[in-house]
Scaffold this motif. Sequence first.
Motif, PDB file in Angstrom:
ATOM      1  N   ALA A  31      64.902  29.998  63.303  1.00 53.24           N
ATOM      2  CA  ALA A  31      65.269  28.946  62.347  1.00 53.24           C
ATOM      3  C   ALA A  31      64.845  27.574  62.861  1.00 53.24           C
ATOM      4  O   ALA A  31      65.171  27.189  63.979  1.00 53.24           O
ATOM      5  CB  ALA A  31      66.773  28.968  62.083  1.00 53.24           C
ATOM      6  N   GLU A  32      64.105  26.851  62.037  1.00 55.79           N
ATOM      7  CA  GLU A  32      63.647  25.512  62.403  1.00 55.79           C
ATOM      8  C   GLU A  32      64.570  24.431  61.877  1.00 55.79           C
ATOM      9  O   GLU A  32      64.371  23.250  62.177  1.00 55.79           O
ATOM     10  CB  GLU A  32      62.228  25.278  61.873  1.00 55.79           C
ATOM     11  CG  GLU A  32      61.190  26.134  62.559  1.00 55.79           C
ATOM     12  CD  GLU A  32      59.790  25.754  62.134  1.00 55.79           C
ATOM     13  OE1 GLU A  32      59.507  24.555  61.939  1.00 55.79           O
ATOM     14  OE2 GLU A  32      58.966  26.666  61.974  1.00 55.79           O
ATOM     15  N   ILE A  81      70.085  16.190  64.660  1.00 53.85           N
ATOM     16  CA  ILE A  81      69.670  16.496  66.018  1.00 53.85           C
ATOM     17  C   ILE A  81      68.298  17.158  65.904  1.00 53.85           C
ATOM     18  O   ILE A  81      68.163  18.216  65.283  1.00 53.85           O
ATOM     19  CB  ILE A  81      70.661  17.440  66.719  1.00 53.85           C
ATOM     20  CG1 ILE A  81      72.040  16.765  66.815  1.00 53.85           C
ATOM     21  CG2 ILE A  81      70.133  17.846  68.095  1.00 53.85           C
ATOM     22  CD1 ILE A  81      73.133  17.675  67.322  1.00 53.85           C
ATOM     23  N   ILE A  82      67.298  16.510  66.453  1.00 54.63           N
ATOM     24  CA  ILE A  82      65.942  17.059  66.415  1.00 54.63           C
ATOM     25  C   ILE A  82      65.754  17.929  67.648  1.00 54.63           C
ATOM     26  O   ILE A  82      66.015  17.494  68.774  1.00 54.63           O
ATOM     27  CB  ILE A  82      64.885  15.945  66.351  1.00 54.63           C
ATOM     28  CG1 ILE A  82      65.059  15.162  65.046  1.00 54.63           C
ATOM     29  CG2 ILE A  82      63.482  16.530  66.457  1.00 54.63           C
ATOM     30  CD1 ILE A  82      64.129  13.987  64.888  1.00 54.63           C
ATOM     31  N   ILE A  83      65.308  19.151  67.415  1.00 55.65           N
ATOM     32  CA  ILE A  83      65.067  20.102  68.498  1.00 55.65           C
ATOM     33  C   ILE A  83      63.567  20.371  68.589  1.00 55.65           C
ATOM     34  O   ILE A  83      62.862  20.365  67.582  1.00 55.65           O
ATOM     35  CB  ILE A  83      65.853  21.421  68.285  1.00 55.65           C
ATOM     36  CG1 ILE A  83      65.585  22.011  66.900  1.00 55.65           C
ATOM     37  CG2 ILE A  83      67.340  21.192  68.505  1.00 55.65           C
ATOM     38  CD1 ILE A  83      66.239  23.359  66.637  1.00 55.65           C
ATOM     39  N   ARG A  84      63.092  20.575  69.797  1.00 54.94           N
ATOM     40  CA  ARG A  84      61.661  20.826  69.984  1.00 54.94           C
ATOM     41  C   ARG A  84      61.276  22.219  69.500  1.00 54.94           C
ATOM     42  O   ARG A  84      60.242  22.411  68.873  1.00 54.94           O
ATOM     43  CB  ARG A  84      61.278  20.666  71.456  1.00 54.94           C
ATOM     44  CG  ARG A  84      59.783  20.856  71.700  1.00 54.94           C
ATOM     45  CD  ARG A  84      59.365  20.465  73.089  1.00 54.94           C
ATOM     46  NE  ARG A  84      59.625  19.083  73.416  1.00 54.94           N
ATOM     47  CZ  ARG A  84      58.839  18.053  73.076  1.00 54.94           C
ATOM     48  NH1 ARG A  84      57.753  18.261  72.371  1.00 54.94           N
ATOM     49  NH2 ARG A  84      59.142  16.834  73.447  1.00 54.94           N
ATOM     50  N   GLU A  89      69.426  29.352  69.723  1.00 57.84           N
ATOM     51  CA  GLU A  89      69.607  29.068  71.150  1.00 57.84           C
ATOM     52  C   GLU A  89      69.252  27.621  71.468  1.00 57.84           C
ATOM     53  O   GLU A  89      69.938  26.970  72.260  1.00 57.84           O
ATOM     54  CB  GLU A  89      68.800  30.032  72.016  1.00 57.84           C
ATOM     55  CG  GLU A  89      69.077  29.869  73.504  1.00 57.84           C
ATOM     56  CD  GLU A  89      70.551  29.900  73.892  1.00 57.84           C
ATOM     57  OE1 GLU A  89      70.962  29.047  74.719  1.00 57.84           O
ATOM     58  OE2 GLU A  89      71.317  30.747  73.399  1.00 57.84           O
ATOM     59  N   SER A  90      68.205  27.085  70.843  1.00 58.93           N
ATOM     60  CA  SER A  90      67.855  25.672  71.046  1.00 58.93           C
ATOM     61  C   SER A  90      68.954  24.760  70.521  1.00 58.93           C
ATOM     62  O   SER A  90      69.270  23.732  71.128  1.00 58.93           O
ATOM     63  CB  SER A  90      66.544  25.333  70.334  1.00 58.93           C
ATOM     64  OG  SER A  90      65.457  25.969  70.954  1.00 58.93           O
ATOM     65  N   ALA A  94      71.414  22.291  72.800  1.00 55.30           N
ATOM     66  CA  ALA A  94      71.564  20.864  72.521  1.00 55.30           C
ATOM     67  C   ALA A  94      73.046  20.489  72.456  1.00 55.30           C
ATOM     68  O   ALA A  94      73.453  19.461  73.026  1.00 55.30           O
ATOM     69  CB  ALA A  94      70.857  20.506  71.217  1.00 55.30           C
ATOM     70  N   ILE A  95      73.844  21.306  71.795  1.00 61.23           N
ATOM     71  CA  ILE A  95      75.279  21.012  71.698  1.00 61.23           C
ATOM     72  C   ILE A  95      75.932  21.092  73.080  1.00 61.23           C
ATOM     73  O   ILE A  95      76.737  20.224  73.444  1.00 61.23           O
ATOM     74  CB  ILE A  95      75.979  21.944  70.688  1.00 61.23           C
ATOM     75  CG1 ILE A  95      75.441  21.682  69.270  1.00 61.23           C
ATOM     76  CG2 ILE A  95      77.498  21.769  70.731  1.00 61.23           C
ATOM     77  CD1 ILE A  95      75.629  20.257  68.765  1.00 61.23           C
TER      78      ILE A  95
END
Length: 128
Positions: A31-32, A81-84, A89-90, A94-95
């Motif tokens: 999921a993006e 929240i922008i994730i790479r 899991e990403s 982050a959390i």
Amino acid sequence: MIEIVGPFYRVSESDFEMLIPQWEGHAPETAEEADATITFPDGSRRYATFMTLDVVRRIMDKNARTGESLGGRYFCCSDLIIIRDGGFESMVAAIRDLISSGGIEGACGLLAPLDEDEEKTDIQKEPR
């Protein structure tokens, strides 16, 4: 641990739990983007929207075509929240980091506590 509870994924960690709506085409591994309600052991809750840079780019490109947001010249989203990399899991990482660094309050909006008299949904009744 990720489990499916009704129309949600529930991600359980020792310091928090995240409920993420199941969206068609958004698998936990890839999921993006996702919206999440984050609940802490004290019952406080916060909200986050996760997106990869590619998702933000696609939205801005779409807005350039449609004329929204000054023709795609900006993008805004509360509690973003922008994730790479995609995947739950990403998002969880982050959390975890925001909690350990003390940044969770600035990154994720506070939700009202659940009212004790409020009728609980099946998700809230499920044991953890």
